[in-house]
Design a protein around this motif. Sequence first.
Motif, mmCIF file in Angstrom:
data_model
loop_
_atom_site.group_PDB
_atom_site.id
_atom_site.type_symbol
_atom_site.label_atom_id
_atom_site.label_comp_id
_atom_site.label_asym_id
_atom_site.label_seq_id
_atom_site.Cartn_x
_atom_site.Cartn_y
_atom_site.Cartn_z
ATOM 1 N N PHE A 13 0.844 -1.183 0.000
ATOM 2 C CA PHE A 13 0.000 0.000 0.000
ATOM 3 C C PHE A 13 0.884 1.239 0.000
ATOM 4 O O PHE A 13 1.855 1.305 0.766
ATOM 5 C CB PHE A 13 -0.928 0.013 1.217
ATOM 6 C CG PHE A 13 -1.980 -1.051 1.177
ATOM 7 C CD1 PHE A 13 -3.067 -0.944 0.315
ATOM 8 C CD2 PHE A 13 -1.888 -2.176 1.978
ATOM 9 C CE1 PHE A 13 -4.046 -1.930 0.256
ATOM 10 C CE2 PHE A 13 -2.866 -3.170 1.939
ATOM 11 C CZ PHE A 13 -3.941 -3.046 1.067
ATOM 12 N N THR A 21 3.648 0.497 2.738
ATOM 13 C CA THR A 21 3.519 -0.652 3.632
ATOM 14 C C THR A 21 3.450 -1.935 2.833
ATOM 15 O O THR A 21 2.639 -2.063 1.928
ATOM 16 C CB THR A 21 2.206 -0.534 4.441
ATOM 17 O OG1 THR A 21 2.194 0.715 5.114
ATOM 18 C CG2 THR A 21 2.084 -1.667 5.450
ATOM 19 N N ALA A 23 1.925 -4.962 3.042
ATOM 20 C CA ALA A 23 0.907 -5.700 3.806
ATOM 21 C C ALA A 23 1.120 -7.203 3.644
ATOM 22 O O ALA A 23 0.924 -7.970 4.584
ATOM 23 C CB ALA A 23 -0.484 -5.296 3.346
ATOM 24 N N ARG A 42 -0.933 -10.180 15.237
ATOM 25 C CA ARG A 42 -1.305 -8.877 15.780
ATOM 26 C C ARG A 42 -1.941 -7.996 14.703
ATOM 27 O O ARG A 42 -1.805 -8.246 13.519
ATOM 28 C CB ARG A 42 -0.065 -8.172 16.317
ATOM 29 C CG ARG A 42 0.309 -8.609 17.716
ATOM 30 C CD ARG A 42 1.398 -7.700 18.286
ATOM 31 N NE ARG A 42 2.727 -8.219 17.989
ATOM 32 C CZ ARG A 42 3.308 -9.184 18.696
ATOM 33 N NH1 ARG A 42 2.689 -9.728 19.719
ATOM 34 N NH2 ARG A 42 4.504 -9.603 18.376
ATOM 35 N N SER A 43 -2.613 -6.957 15.156
ATOM 36 C CA SER A 43 -3.188 -5.957 14.275
ATOM 37 C C SER A 43 -2.098 -5.397 13.351
ATOM 38 O O SER A 43 -1.001 -5.090 13.806
ATOM 39 C CB SER A 43 -3.800 -4.838 15.119
ATOM 40 O OG SER A 43 -4.299 -3.845 14.286
ATOM 41 N N GLY A 44 -2.406 -5.333 12.055
ATOM 42 C CA GLY A 44 -1.447 -4.796 11.094
ATOM 43 C C GLY A 44 -0.538 -5.847 10.480
ATOM 44 O O GLY A 44 0.279 -5.546 9.614
ATOM 45 N N ALA A 45 -0.677 -7.112 10.886
ATOM 46 C CA ALA A 45 0.205 -8.180 10.400
ATOM 47 C C ALA A 45 -0.049 -8.534 8.932
ATOM 48 O O ALA A 45 0.828 -9.100 8.270
ATOM 49 C CB ALA A 45 0.050 -9.431 11.266
ATOM 50 N N GLY A 46 -1.258 -8.206 8.441
ATOM 51 C CA GLY A 46 -1.590 -8.513 7.043
ATOM 52 C C GLY A 46 -2.679 -9.561 6.883
ATOM 53 O O GLY A 46 -2.995 -9.964 5.756
ATOM 54 N N LYS A 47 -3.290 -9.980 7.995
ATOM 55 C CA LYS A 47 -4.309 -11.041 7.962
ATOM 56 C C LYS A 47 -5.499 -10.673 7.083
ATOM 57 O O LYS A 47 -5.962 -11.478 6.274
ATOM 58 C CB LYS A 47 -4.818 -11.337 9.386
ATOM 59 C CG LYS A 47 -3.732 -11.640 10.402
ATOM 60 C CD LYS A 47 -4.320 -11.948 11.776
ATOM 61 C CE LYS A 47 -5.068 -10.786 12.424
ATOM 62 N NZ LYS A 47 -4.199 -9.616 12.754
ATOM 63 N N SER A 48 -5.992 -9.464 7.281
ATOM 64 C CA SER A 48 -7.182 -9.041 6.548
ATOM 65 C C SER A 48 -6.892 -8.944 5.047
ATOM 66 O O SER A 48 -7.677 -9.397 4.216
ATOM 67 C CB SER A 48 -7.670 -7.700 7.102
ATOM 68 O OG SER A 48 -8.817 -7.302 6.435
ATOM 69 N N THR A 49 -5.753 -8.371 4.724
ATOM 70 C CA THR A 49 -5.357 -8.288 3.312
ATOM 71 C C THR A 49 -5.262 -9.688 2.717
ATOM 72 O O THR A 49 -5.725 -9.933 1.594
ATOM 73 C CB THR A 49 -3.999 -7.556 3.188
ATOM 74 O OG1 THR A 49 -4.107 -6.273 3.802
ATOM 75 C CG2 THR A 49 -3.599 -7.394 1.725
HETATM 76 P P1 ADP Z 1 -4.434 -7.171 9.972
HETATM 77 O O1 ADP Z 1 -5.682 -7.699 9.347
HETATM 78 O O2 ADP Z 1 -3.494 -8.263 10.389
HETATM 79 O O3 ADP Z 1 -4.701 -6.198 11.066
HETATM 80 P P2 ADP Z 1 -4.158 -5.654 7.503
HETATM 81 O O4 ADP Z 1 -4.098 -6.616 6.372
HETATM 82 O O5 ADP Z 1 -5.442 -4.966 7.758
HETATM 83 O O6 ADP Z 1 -3.625 -6.373 8.837
HETATM 84 O O7 ADP Z 1 -3.039 -4.541 7.283
HETATM 85 C C1 ADP Z 1 -1.689 -4.830 6.985
HETATM 86 C C2 ADP Z 1 -0.941 -3.519 6.761
HETATM 87 O O8 ADP Z 1 -1.407 -2.910 5.561
HETATM 88 C C3 ADP Z 1 -1.143 -2.505 7.868
HETATM 89 O O9 ADP Z 1 0.042 -1.788 8.018
HETATM 90 C C4 ADP Z 1 -2.241 -1.627 7.321
HETATM 91 O O10 ADP Z 1 -2.172 -0.347 7.853
HETATM 92 C C5 ADP Z 1 -1.935 -1.638 5.838
HETATM 93 N N1 ADP Z 1 -3.152 -1.469 5.028
HETATM 94 C C6 ADP Z 1 -4.174 -2.347 4.933
HETATM 95 N N2 ADP Z 1 -5.109 -1.906 4.092
HETATM 96 C C7 ADP Z 1 -4.675 -0.689 3.636
HETATM 97 C C8 ADP Z 1 -5.196 0.289 2.726
HETATM 98 N N3 ADP Z 1 -6.350 0.093 2.096
HETATM 99 N N4 ADP Z 1 -4.457 1.390 2.504
HETATM 100 C C9 ADP Z 1 -3.269 1.570 3.117
HETATM 101 N N5 ADP Z 1 -2.720 0.711 3.976
HETATM 102 C C10 ADP Z 1 -3.407 -0.418 4.237
#
Ligand code: ADP
Length: 235
Positions: A13, A21, A23, A42-49
Amino acid sequence: DSAIRLRGLHRRFAGRGGAGTKALDGVSLDVAPGEIYGIVGRSGAGKSTLIRCVNLLERPDSGEVRVLGQDMLMLGDRALRERRRAIGMVFQHFNLLSSRTVADNVAYPLEIAGVPAAERAPRVAEALSLVGLTEKAGAYPAQLSGGQKQRVGIARALAPRPQILLCDEATSALDPETTQEILGLIKRLREKLDLTVLLITHEMAVVKEICDRVAVMEAGLIVEQGRVFDVFTRP
Ligand code: ADP
Ligand code: ADP
């Protein structure tokens, strides 16, 4: 063959100034048919992505995404919509439409898919029965408890009869008792419907409760993976 096969996924990103970042920094993963696979970190690890790359809500910059043998990145819009019906998704905050009844929320993905009204009704009834909410068909989301709302979210995911269920922090907004109830439901549904489940969570307890295998993510990488017993049980 894997139900879900991910290879070398990268997703960056843009950020202020520098490199942005990462991700996902090269993630590979195989989920076998019928297993419940957990991704923890942890939060920010990339799980959601990562989980959003499975149904291409998020597109990786590079890498391979195969679901049920299909190369997802090769699909056009129409074929992708079709394929997504095999992949249900459950969300942390339920994402229910407050102006629609429970039944109409569950019918929503079928409407989007163009399933005729006459065929929608029995599918909705089937999905509500699977989550034990038949008697709430006419209620509105605001009338439901958190656990009931998530059961509606699960019924909505099941209505198109998917083979794969993606759970994005599905119990993180729920109290411990309701979390147990929802995890028990997901386990029963896996047995009954032969589902493959990929879930992400920041809670180790969730993984220990229902997952067969687990991957631990840190800073866009899988740093450890294996059977839950092997990863979490240390002498
Ligand atoms: P998790 O689900 O583990 O909390 P995310 O996949 O949400 O992690 O995020 C991984 C990293 O990518 C984080 O640093 C987050 O801030 C960044 N990130 C996720 N989505 C976006 C986005 N749409 N724009 C910018 N940065 C993003
Ligand atoms: P909870 O499920 O959080 O304990 P309540 O004790 O308020 O919620 O409600 C008990 C039952 O009545 C629940 O099944 C809930 O879905 C239902 N309910 C709550 N409010 C209403 C309402 N205004 N109309 C219809 N049913 C309701």
